[in-house]
Design a protein around this motif. Structure first.
Motif, PDB file in Angstrom:
ATOM      1  N   THR A 158      37.208   4.329  17.043  1.00 49.06           N
ATOM      2  CA  THR A 158      36.572   5.634  17.271  1.00 49.06           C
ATOM      3  C   THR A 158      35.771   5.565  18.575  1.00 49.06           C
ATOM      4  OG1 THR A 158      36.399   5.917  14.879  1.00 49.06           O
ATOM      5  CG2 THR A 158      35.054   7.382  16.242  1.00 49.06           C
ATOM      6  N   VAL A 196      24.788   1.903  15.215  1.00 48.88           N
ATOM      7  CA  VAL A 196      25.971   1.664  14.373  1.00 48.88           C
ATOM      8  C   VAL A 196      26.909   0.673  15.065  1.00 48.88           C
ATOM      9  CG1 VAL A 196      27.962   2.709  13.239  1.00 48.88           C
ATOM     10  CG2 VAL A 196      25.814   3.980  13.376  1.00 48.88           C
ATOM     11  N   HIS A 197      27.105   0.888  16.349  1.00 49.10           N
ATOM     12  CA  HIS A 197      28.012   0.035  17.140  1.00 49.10           C
ATOM     13  C   HIS A 197      27.553  -1.423  17.133  1.00 49.10           C
ATOM     14  CE1 HIS A 197      30.672  -1.134  20.431  1.00 49.10           C
ATOM     15  NE2 HIS A 197      29.632  -1.530  21.137  1.00 49.10           N
ATOM     16  N   LEU A 230      37.004   6.569  11.797  1.00 53.53           N
ATOM     17  CA  LEU A 230      35.563   6.593  11.467  1.00 53.53           C
ATOM     18  C   LEU A 230      35.340   6.806   9.971  1.00 53.53           C
ATOM     19  CD1 LEU A 230      32.591   6.729  12.445  1.00 53.53           C
ATOM     20  CD2 LEU A 230      32.932   9.187  12.759  1.00 53.53           C
ATOM     21  N   MET A 239      32.894   6.277  21.373  1.00 49.13           N
ATOM     22  CA  MET A 239      31.444   6.517  21.333  1.00 49.13           C
ATOM     23  C   MET A 239      31.139   8.002  21.481  1.00 49.13           C
ATOM     24  SD  MET A 239      29.894   3.316  23.449  1.00 49.13           S
ATOM     25  CE  MET A 239      29.876   1.673  22.727  1.00 49.13           C
ATOM     26  N   LEU A 257      29.753   4.068   9.613  1.00 50.60           N
ATOM     27  CA  LEU A 257      30.198   2.675   9.725  1.00 50.60           C
ATOM     28  C   LEU A 257      30.897   2.461  11.062  1.00 50.60           C
ATOM     29  CD1 LEU A 257      31.624   2.165   6.119  1.00 50.60           C
ATOM     30  CD2 LEU A 257      29.277   1.910   6.928  1.00 50.60           C
ATOM     31  N   ASN A 258      30.703   1.283  11.613  1.00 51.46           N
ATOM     32  CA  ASN A 258      31.343   0.965  12.885  1.00 51.46           C
ATOM     33  C   ASN A 258      32.842   0.676  12.688  1.00 51.46           C
ATOM     34  OD1 ASN A 258      31.398   0.477  15.671  1.00 51.46           O
ATOM     35  ND2 ASN A 258      31.293  -1.727  15.351  1.00 51.46           N
ATOM     36  N   ASP A 259      33.600   0.900  13.730  1.00 47.27           N
ATOM     37  CA  ASP A 259      34.998   0.446  13.789  1.00 47.27           C
ATOM     38  C   ASP A 259      35.319   0.238  15.257  1.00 47.27           C
ATOM     39  OD1 ASP A 259      36.615   2.784  14.993  1.00 47.27           O
ATOM     40  OD2 ASP A 259      35.394   3.769  13.471  1.00 47.27           O
ATOM     41  N   VAL A 297      31.584   9.846  18.179  1.00 49.09           N
ATOM     42  CA  VAL A 297      30.507   9.582  17.212  1.00 49.09           C
ATOM     43  C   VAL A 297      29.245  10.364  17.594  1.00 49.09           C
ATOM     44  CG1 VAL A 297      29.043   7.804  16.152  1.00 49.09           C
ATOM     45  CG2 VAL A 297      31.461   7.324  16.616  1.00 49.09           C
TER      46      VAL A 297
HETATM   47  N1  TYC Z   1      32.630   0.640  18.144  1.00 48.78           N
HETATM   48  C1  TYC Z   1      33.138   1.865  18.734  1.00 48.78           C
HETATM   49  C2  TYC Z   1      33.622   1.585  20.158  1.00 48.78           C
HETATM   50  O1  TYC Z   1      33.278   0.562  20.752  1.00 48.78           O
HETATM   51  C3  TYC Z   1      32.069   2.962  18.768  1.00 48.78           C
HETATM   52  C4  TYC Z   1      31.626   3.391  17.409  1.00 48.78           C
HETATM   53  C5  TYC Z   1      30.282   3.601  17.164  1.00 48.78           C
HETATM   54  C6  TYC Z   1      32.555   3.620  16.392  1.00 48.78           C
HETATM   55  C7  TYC Z   1      29.842   4.024  15.911  1.00 48.78           C
HETATM   56  C8  TYC Z   1      32.129   4.031  15.130  1.00 48.78           C
HETATM   57  O2  TYC Z   1      30.351   4.704  13.669  1.00 48.78           O
HETATM   58  C9  TYC Z   1      30.779   4.256  14.900  1.00 48.78           C
HETATM   59  N2  TYC Z   1      34.414   2.493  20.693  1.00 48.78           N
END
Ligand code: TYC
Length: 104
Positions: free
Chosen positions: A36, A63-64, A97, A38, A31-33, A41
């Protein structure tokens, strides 16, 4: 249904074990957040899901941009362990994450 129903067939009474089967395979999703990194991940996808670098990067970007993405498909117990390993590794590194699993 409790698995002990008598089934009649002429003179014969049988007790047939009903097997409740859960699905064979489960998708593990990341899952994105916003926190975390790149790189972290990509590292998770390479080390826990055995992805080659380019594929790990592709999944991370998916995911991003789309909110969630498929990291792999596994039997139940392995999927569960992958989810725990991701979450443990993320927490050790101070990242929020998340990973989940769902039937394929
Ligand atoms: N969105 C995060 C960022 O911009 C990158 C990210 C990608 C986080 C995938 C979680 O599962 C993930 N740093």
């Amino acid at each position: 249904m409790d698995g002990t129903d008598r089934q009649t067939g002429g003179e014969v009474l049988e007790r047939t074990k009903q097997k409740t089967k859960r699905p064979e395979l489960y998708k593990v999703l990341l899952l994105n957040d916003d926190y975390t990194t790149m790189d972290f991940v990509v590292e998770v996808l390479e080390s826990i899901f055995n992805k080659a670098p380019a594929e790990a990067y592709r999944i991370m970007i998916a995911v991003h941009t789309q909110g969630k993405g498929l990291a792999g498909v596994y039997p139940y117990d392995i999927a569960e362990t992958k989810v725990e390993t991701v979450i443990d590794r993320a927490r050790e590194n101070g990242f929020p994450l998340k990973a989940t699993m769902e039937p394929e």
